[in-house]
Design a protein around this motif. Structure first.
Motif, PDB file in Angstrom:
ATOM      1  N   THR A 130      -4.699  -8.191  25.511  1.00 57.66           N
ATOM      2  CA  THR A 130      -4.270  -6.698  25.598  1.00 57.66           C
ATOM      3  C   THR A 130      -3.410  -6.560  24.340  1.00 57.66           C
ATOM      4  N   ASP A 131      -2.448  -7.299  24.496  1.00 58.21           N
ATOM      5  CA  ASP A 131      -1.326  -7.101  23.340  1.00 58.21           C
ATOM      6  C   ASP A 131      -1.950  -7.269  22.074  1.00 58.21           C
ATOM      7  N   ILE A 132      -2.759  -8.511  21.729  1.00 63.07           N
ATOM      8  CA  ILE A 132      -3.511  -8.613  20.552  1.00 63.07           C
ATOM      9  C   ILE A 132      -4.416  -7.607  20.314  1.00 63.07           C
ATOM     10  N   ASN A 133      -5.135  -6.960  21.184  1.00 57.16           N
ATOM     11  CA  ASN A 133      -5.999  -5.850  20.729  1.00 57.16           C
ATOM     12  C   ASN A 133      -5.073  -4.653  20.426  1.00 57.16           C
ATOM     13  N   GLN A 134      -4.148  -4.498  20.959  1.00 62.55           N
ATOM     14  CA  GLN A 134      -3.337  -3.353  20.579  1.00 62.55           C
ATOM     15  C   GLN A 134      -2.870  -3.379  19.168  1.00 62.55           C
ATOM     16  N   THR A 135      -2.167  -4.471  18.790  1.00 69.21           N
ATOM     17  CA  THR A 135      -1.825  -4.834  17.455  1.00 69.21           C
ATOM     18  C   THR A 135      -2.959  -4.612  16.535  1.00 69.21           C
ATOM     19  N   LEU A 136      -4.247  -5.218  16.771  1.00 64.14           N
ATOM     20  CA  LEU A 136      -5.025  -5.099  15.810  1.00 64.14           C
ATOM     21  C   LEU A 136      -5.674  -3.759  15.836  1.00 64.14           C
ATOM     22  N   ALA A 137      -5.785  -2.890  16.912  1.00 64.06           N
ATOM     23  CA  ALA A 137      -6.118  -1.520  16.810  1.00 64.06           C
ATOM     24  C   ALA A 137      -5.157  -0.667  15.963  1.00 64.06           C
ATOM     25  N   GLU A 151      -3.033  -1.668  13.777  1.00 64.55           N
ATOM     26  CA  GLU A 151      -3.217  -2.004  12.235  1.00 64.55           C
ATOM     27  C   GLU A 151      -4.445  -1.276  11.689  1.00 64.55           C
ATOM     28  N   ASN A 152      -5.457  -1.387  12.259  1.00 62.57           N
ATOM     29  CA  ASN A 152      -6.896  -0.829  12.001  1.00 62.57           C
ATOM     30  C   ASN A 152      -6.469   0.791  11.522  1.00 62.57           C
ATOM     31  N   ALA A 153      -5.700   1.311  12.442  1.00 57.38           N
ATOM     32  CA  ALA A 153      -5.584   2.712  12.288  1.00 57.38           C
ATOM     33  C   ALA A 153      -4.817   2.968  11.072  1.00 57.38           C
ATOM     34  N   LEU A 189      -4.411   0.992   8.431  1.00 56.30           N
ATOM     35  CA  LEU A 189      -5.279   0.862   7.105  1.00 56.30           C
ATOM     36  C   LEU A 189      -6.354   1.885   6.899  1.00 56.30           C
ATOM     37  N   ARG A 190      -6.775   2.490   7.863  1.00 55.10           N
ATOM     38  CA  ARG A 190      -7.740   3.467   7.740  1.00 55.10           C
ATOM     39  C   ARG A 190      -6.881   4.758   7.112  1.00 55.10           C
ATOM     40  N   GLN A 191      -5.865   5.027   7.618  1.00 51.80           N
ATOM     41  CA  GLN A 191      -5.139   6.196   7.091  1.00 51.80           C
ATOM     42  C   GLN A 191      -4.951   5.917   5.692  1.00 51.80           C
ATOM     43  N   GLU A 192      -4.370   4.605   5.166  1.00 48.29           N
ATOM     44  CA  GLU A 192      -3.881   4.266   3.851  1.00 48.29           C
ATOM     45  C   GLU A 192      -5.628   4.488   3.090  1.00 48.29           C
ATOM     46  N   LEU A 193      -6.613   4.100   3.876  1.00 48.74           N
ATOM     47  CA  LEU A 193      -7.866   4.187   2.841  1.00 48.74           C
ATOM     48  C   LEU A 193      -8.140   5.518   2.537  1.00 48.74           C
ATOM     49  N   MET A 194      -7.788   6.309   3.500  1.00 48.99           N
ATOM     50  CA  MET A 194      -8.387   7.805   3.529  1.00 48.99           C
ATOM     51  C   MET A 194      -7.399   8.584   2.486  1.00 48.99           C
ATOM     52  N   GLN A 195      -6.299   8.018   2.297  1.00 48.47           N
ATOM     53  CA  GLN A 195      -5.563   8.631   1.083  1.00 48.47           C
ATOM     54  C   GLN A 195      -5.979   8.119  -0.128  1.00 48.47           C
ATOM     55  N   PHE A 196      -6.459   6.915  -0.252  1.00 46.68           N
ATOM     56  CA  PHE A 196      -7.095   6.404  -1.692  1.00 46.68           C
ATOM     57  C   PHE A 196      -8.125   7.154  -1.840  1.00 46.68           C
ATOM     58  N   ARG A 197      -9.338   7.424  -0.869  1.00 47.53           N
ATOM     59  CA  ARG A 197     -10.244   8.047  -1.054  1.00 47.53           C
ATOM     60  C   ARG A 197     -10.156   9.431  -1.532  1.00 47.53           C
ATOM     61  N   LEU A 198      -9.089  10.079  -0.698  1.00 51.51           N
ATOM     62  CA  LEU A 198      -8.745  11.335  -1.402  1.00 51.51           C
ATOM     63  C   LEU A 198      -8.323  11.488  -2.772  1.00 51.51           C
ATOM     64  N   ALA A 199      -7.612  10.455  -3.000  1.00 48.02           N
ATOM     65  CA  ALA A 199      -6.913  10.526  -4.314  1.00 48.02           C
ATOM     66  C   ALA A 199      -8.085  10.214  -5.553  1.00 48.02           C
ATOM     67  N   THR A 200      -9.173   9.335  -5.312  1.00 46.12           N
ATOM     68  CA  THR A 200     -10.270   9.007  -6.017  1.00 46.12           C
ATOM     69  C   THR A 200     -11.131  10.143  -6.239  1.00 46.12           C
ATOM     70  N   GLU A 201     -11.336  11.239  -5.037  1.00 44.62           N
ATOM     71  CA  GLU A 201     -12.086  12.255  -5.251  1.00 44.62           C
ATOM     72  C   GLU A 201     -11.637  13.170  -6.102  1.00 44.62           C
ATOM     73  N   VAL A 248       2.565 -17.090   4.426  1.00 47.63           N
ATOM     74  CA  VAL A 248       2.030 -16.513   5.570  1.00 47.63           C
ATOM     75  C   VAL A 248       2.719 -15.187   6.132  1.00 47.63           C
ATOM     76  N   VAL A 249       1.895 -14.273   6.283  1.00 50.13           N
ATOM     77  CA  VAL A 249       2.449 -12.857   6.707  1.00 50.13           C
ATOM     78  C   VAL A 249       1.740 -12.288   8.147  1.00 50.13           C
ATOM     79  N   SER A 250       2.362 -11.539   8.886  1.00 50.04           N
ATOM     80  CA  SER A 250       1.717 -10.810   9.996  1.00 50.04           C
ATOM     81  C   SER A 250       1.824  -9.590   9.647  1.00 50.04           C
ATOM     82  N   PRO A 251       0.834  -8.659  10.454  1.00 56.52           N
ATOM     83  CA  PRO A 251       0.775  -7.348  10.270  1.00 56.52           C
ATOM     84  C   PRO A 251       2.014  -6.498  10.263  1.00 56.52           C
ATOM     85  N   HIS A 252       3.319  -7.192  10.853  1.00 57.30           N
ATOM     86  CA  HIS A 252       4.246  -6.587  10.774  1.00 57.30           C
ATOM     87  C   HIS A 252       5.482  -7.189   9.846  1.00 57.30           C
ATOM     88  N   GLY A 253       5.062  -8.234   9.107  1.00 58.84           N
ATOM     89  CA  GLY A 253       5.923  -8.698   8.114  1.00 58.84           C
ATOM     90  C   GLY A 253       5.834 -10.101   7.860  1.00 58.84           C
TER      91      GLY A 253
END
Lengths: 177, 288
Positions: free
Chosen positions: B64-71, B73-75, B77-89, B147-152
């Protein structure tokens, strides 16, 4: 207990190392008390075992744990120290009329007082070696001592529990072969 | 001669004891500074298999914890990706007339590759903590990588075998990580002094800067191990001892080392070029 090194002890070797690596690695009391249950393998060896053989076994079990713990040499050094001191401690604790041929490291056979003195002395020395080799410096000696004492208590209690659970109170085991 | 042999035979136990202890001390000293291929440690093939099996079982309890962290992190990353996409447009340079076309500057591309890996062995309560991960030379892991993790920040690769690698955790008494305060780029060194695995020490912050509780500490990027700006933690305590010319700053680490299950190994493709340049010019590179 047989009085010579045999299959029984080889099984104990793997059992205690597996217990150490798979289970006890995750147990720590207040992040200060550690259980190094693999020393039980050395403690439970026959009383009359050859000293050199005992040292080699001590090195073997310590080294195996080191490989899993990534603490190259620390547990091996402490275990060799324990193996070296064990015959001396046994000498000091000799009963009035010497050891019987049927005597073994068994809390029921040797009595509670003998066993507790034997086990706790050796465990204390072993743990002290482990923790001081780990830190090297003596600045945090007080903290290290506290760690040693708590861990000795922890390991000692587990060693006694294993004795009470798995070692038969009979003086000699009946051999069915 | 016979007496000599008799002497050796008589004290054989003591001599064997001395021999083994010297061997152990040699191993301890050697392993402390050793970095390279793995033989007798948890990256060893057979040891790695045992640890892999163990974590295969215990991982289920943390799913459960692992899934939560991955989810989460995905969110992010997606947010960052959206910003980049907006910038390129918004940015229409690429569609401009060919005379004005500016090809993408390759020097801006980040030289870092990340390789995700599962943690199969971990410790936080010893003086010198290590992790074992289930990736090795077969996946391109080399000693010295960060070696890094999603948190640092997590640590640095110590030894590798074909399929496993050991990582010197940040929680190691001899691990030093170059870090800086995010707000004014003052750089210092992160080290761990044992005890609590949630806090480390930030050293060498001079007295003229004014760090405050809650300030973010990130990696400095002054070496080739970690990219710049990876989170280390936040300042939790600041002390100014009268006899020191630096602050004693406690840092609450952003990574919960007890809960690590997936980490990323950072490969810097410019590492060799930069290291050899700095070495050739005579700058002694900060090894950590």
């Amino acid at each position: 207990m047989n009085n010579s090194f045999g299959l029984n002890h080889i099984i104990q070797f793997f059992l205690f190392v597996a217990l150490q690596v798979l289970l006890m690695d995750n147990l720590a009391l207040y992040s200060m008390g550690f259980c190094f249950i693999y020393v039980a393998f050395l403690l439970y060896l026959p009383l009359t075992i050859n000293r050199v053989w005992l040292l080699v076994l001590g090195f073997a079990v310590g080294f195996t744990v080191d490989v899993f713990y990534d603490t190259m040499g620390i547990h091996a050094a402490a275990s060799v120290l324990l193996a070296f001191l064990r015959p001396h401690v046994l000498n000091l604790l000799t009963p009035r009329d010497g050891y019987d041929s049927s005597d073994a490291v068994n809390i029921h056979v040797m009595g509670t007082r003998w066993f507790l003195t034997y086990a706790f002395t050796l465990i204390l020395l072993h743990h002290m070696a482990v923790f001081f080799l780990e830190t090297i410096n003596f600045q945090t000696a007080l903290y290290t001592m506290a760690k040693t004492l708590l861990s000795t208590l922890f390991t000692g209690i587990v060693v006694v529990i294993i004795q009470l659970l798995f070692f038969s109170p009979k003086r000699e085991r009946i051999d069915y072969r | 001669m016979r007496n000599l042999f008799a002497f050796i035979y008589r004290f054989r136990a003591f001599l064997v004891f001395l021999l083994l202890e010297v061997l152990c001390i040699f191993l301890i000293v050697r392993y402390n500074t050793y970095q390279g291929a793995a033989f007798f440690n948890s990256a060893n093939r057979y040891v790695g298999q045992v640890l892999d099996f163990q974590s295969g079982i215990t991982d289920y309890f943390r799913l459960t914890d692992i899934n939560q962290t991955l989810a989460s992190e995905n969110a992010a990353l997606r947010q960052e990706l959206m910003q980049f996409r907006l910038a390129t447009e918004i940015d229409s340079t690429a569609t401009l007339d060919t005379t004005y076309f500016a090809p993408t500057d390759s020097s801006l591309a980040l030289p870092y590759h990340l390789k995700a890996s599962r943690v199969i062995n971990n410790s936080v309560r010893r003086m010198n903590n290590y992790l074992t991960i289930a990736k090795g030379t077969a996946d391109g892991i080399q000693p010295g990588m960060g070696v890094v993790s999603p948190h640092g920040v997590v640590g640095r690769i110590k030894t590798v075998s074909e399929r496993y690698a050991t990582v010197t955790s940040l929680l190691h008494s001899q691990m030093l990580i170059s870090a800086k305060l995010q707000k004014d780029n003052t750089f210092g060194t992160i080290k761990w002094q044992g005890g609590d695995y949630r806090t480390a020490l930030l050293d060498y912050i001079p007295l003229h800067v004014k760090p405050e509780k809650g300030d973010t500490v990130v990696t400095s990027g002054f070496n080739t191990v970690f990219p710049e700006g990876i989170m280390v933690g936040t300042i939790s305590s600041i002390e100014q001892e009268p006899d020191k010319s630096f602050y004693t700053i406690g840092v609450k680490l952003s990574v919960d080392f007890a809960q690590l299950s997936y980490v990323y190994v950072v490969e810097n493709t410019y590492k060799q070029e930069r290291d050899s340049l700095e070495q050739n010019t005579g700058i002694i590179t900060d090894e950590q």
